[in-house]
Design an enzyme around this catalytic site. Sequence first.
Site, PDB file in Angstrom:
ATOM      1  N   GLU A 190       0.826  -1.218   0.000  1.00  0.00           N
ATOM      2  CA  GLU A 190       0.000   0.000   0.000  1.00  0.00           C
ATOM      3  C   GLU A 190       0.861   1.270   0.000  1.00  0.00           C
ATOM      4  O   GLU A 190       0.488   2.278  -0.588  1.00  0.00           O
ATOM      5  CB  GLU A 190      -0.910   0.035   1.239  1.00  0.00           C
ATOM      6  CG  GLU A 190      -1.990  -1.041   1.231  1.00  0.00           C
ATOM      7  CD  GLU A 190      -3.050  -0.822   0.153  1.00  0.00           C
ATOM      8  OE1 GLU A 190      -3.267   0.334  -0.225  1.00  0.00           O
ATOM      9  OE2 GLU A 190      -3.620  -1.820  -0.330  1.00  0.00           O
ATOM     10  N   HIS A 241      14.483   6.971  -3.704  1.00  0.00           N
ATOM     11  CA  HIS A 241      14.963   6.006  -4.697  1.00  0.00           C
ATOM     12  C   HIS A 241      13.841   5.666  -5.697  1.00  0.00           C
ATOM     13  O   HIS A 241      14.068   5.565  -6.886  1.00  0.00           O
ATOM     14  CB  HIS A 241      15.449   4.739  -3.985  1.00  0.00           C
ATOM     15  CG  HIS A 241      14.482   4.232  -2.947  1.00  0.00           C
ATOM     16  ND1 HIS A 241      13.997   5.028  -1.941  1.00  0.00           N
ATOM     17  CD2 HIS A 241      13.889   3.020  -2.778  1.00  0.00           C
ATOM     18  CE1 HIS A 241      13.147   4.339  -1.196  1.00  0.00           C
ATOM     19  NE2 HIS A 241      13.065   3.114  -1.688  1.00  0.00           N
ATOM     20  N   PHE A 246       6.632   4.121   5.016  1.00  0.00           N
ATOM     21  CA  PHE A 246       6.427   2.703   5.341  1.00  0.00           C
ATOM     22  C   PHE A 246       7.796   2.043   5.512  1.00  0.00           C
ATOM     23  O   PHE A 246       8.833   2.697   5.393  1.00  0.00           O
ATOM     24  CB  PHE A 246       5.602   2.004   4.238  1.00  0.00           C
ATOM     25  CG  PHE A 246       6.319   1.890   2.911  1.00  0.00           C
ATOM     26  CD1 PHE A 246       6.296   2.930   2.006  1.00  0.00           C
ATOM     27  CD2 PHE A 246       7.025   0.734   2.574  1.00  0.00           C
ATOM     28  CE1 PHE A 246       6.971   2.836   0.790  1.00  0.00           C
ATOM     29  CE2 PHE A 246       7.687   0.623   1.358  1.00  0.00           C
ATOM     30  CZ  PHE A 246       7.662   1.680   0.462  1.00  0.00           C
ATOM     31  N   GLY A 247       7.771   0.738   5.751  1.00  0.00           N
ATOM     32  CA  GLY A 247       9.023  -0.032   5.808  1.00  0.00           C
ATOM     33  C   GLY A 247      10.027   0.545   6.796  1.00  0.00           C
ATOM     34  O   GLY A 247       9.717   0.813   7.954  1.00  0.00           O
ATOM     35  N   LYS A 258       3.818   1.687  -1.347  1.00  0.00           N
ATOM     36  CA  LYS A 258       4.322   1.928  -2.710  1.00  0.00           C
ATOM     37  C   LYS A 258       3.226   2.499  -3.608  1.00  0.00           C
ATOM     38  O   LYS A 258       3.477   3.392  -4.419  1.00  0.00           O
ATOM     39  CB  LYS A 258       4.798   0.610  -3.336  1.00  0.00           C
ATOM     40  CG  LYS A 258       6.091   0.050  -2.798  1.00  0.00           C
ATOM     41  CD  LYS A 258       6.451  -1.173  -3.644  1.00  0.00           C
ATOM     42  CE  LYS A 258       7.664  -1.906  -3.178  1.00  0.00           C
ATOM     43  NZ  LYS A 258       7.950  -3.096  -4.003  1.00  0.00           N
ATOM     44  N   ASP A 307      10.994  -3.384  -7.488  1.00  0.00           N
ATOM     45  CA  ASP A 307      11.560  -4.172  -6.411  1.00  0.00           C
ATOM     46  C   ASP A 307      12.588  -3.277  -5.746  1.00  0.00           C
ATOM     47  O   ASP A 307      13.389  -2.622  -6.416  1.00  0.00           O
ATOM     48  CB  ASP A 307      12.197  -5.470  -6.902  1.00  0.00           C
ATOM     49  CG  ASP A 307      12.369  -6.446  -5.746  1.00  0.00           C
ATOM     50  OD1 ASP A 307      11.334  -6.906  -5.216  1.00  0.00           O
ATOM     51  OD2 ASP A 307      13.506  -6.732  -5.360  1.00  0.00           O
ATOM     52  N   SER A 308      12.524  -3.226  -4.435  1.00  0.00           N
ATOM     53  CA  SER A 308      13.363  -2.278  -3.737  1.00  0.00           C
ATOM     54  C   SER A 308      13.866  -2.877  -2.437  1.00  0.00           C
ATOM     55  O   SER A 308      13.402  -3.931  -2.017  1.00  0.00           O
ATOM     56  CB  SER A 308      12.570  -0.990  -3.475  1.00  0.00           C
ATOM     57  OG  SER A 308      11.239  -1.294  -3.103  1.00  0.00           O
TER      58      SER A 308
END
Length: 192
Positions: free
Chosen positions: A10, A176, A148-149, A12, A67-68
Site C-alpha cells: 500500500e 529512490h 512505510f518499511g 508503494k 523491487d526495492s
Amino acid sequence: MRVTFATKNEGKIKELRNLAKNTELNIETVPDKIIFPKETGLTYQENALIKAQHIFDLIGTNVIADDSGLEVDALGGDPGIFSSRYSKRATDTANINKLLKNLKNTSNRSARFKCSMTCILEKGSEPLFSEGILEGLITTEQKGKNGFGYDPVFFLPDLGLCMAEISNKEKNTISHRAIAFQQMIKKLGRIS
Ligand code: ITT
C-alpha cells in the site's frame, strides 16, 4: 496511459499514485485475490521483472513494478533483496527491530535504499528498466510516522530528519522510487 502497478504494498501504491499525478500515467492496482509468484531473482531487477511479467501474463495490459530494498554496509549489504522478509514475522516493526538489534554497538551506520523499476507495455516492446538510489544512515531509534518499511530508521543527513519525519510529498522529491520513476517517465516519453 493506464498502467497497472504490480504490487501489494500500500505504501508503494500511495507513493506511485502521487508521483504519477503530474504525468499522463494513470496508476491502477491489482485485485486483492491475485497471488504473486515467489521472488526468486538474485537482483532487484530480476524480481521486478518477475512481478511485472506475472501481472502482464494475466491481464495483458501495461504493467509497472518495482523491487526495492535497504542495503546496510555494516551488514554486508543486507537485508537487500530480502528487505520485506528480513524478520520471521516479516512486518515493518519486526524488520526494524531485527535491523536495530543487528546493528547494536555498530558505529558504521551507512546505508542506502535502492529501487529497480520495470515497465512492460502492451504494444510489445522489450521491458523497460530504471533505477534509483538514496543514501542515508541507520538511526538507533525510530522517528516519525510517515512512509512505510524502514523509513522510521532511515536518517537523511542533508535534512537532519528521518524519512518517516518528512512529508510524503517531500519523500517523493528525493526517494529512490521517485528517481527510478522519473527515469522511467523519460523512457516512456521516448517510445510513445
Ligand atoms: P511487492 O513485492 O508487492 O511490491 P514488497 O513490500 O514485498 O511489495 P519488495 O519485495 O520490493 O516489496 O520489498 C521492498 C521492501 O524494502 C519493503 O517492504 C520495505 O521493507 C523496504 N523498502 C523499499 N522501499 C522503501 C521505502 O521507500 N521506505 C522504506 N522501506 C522501503
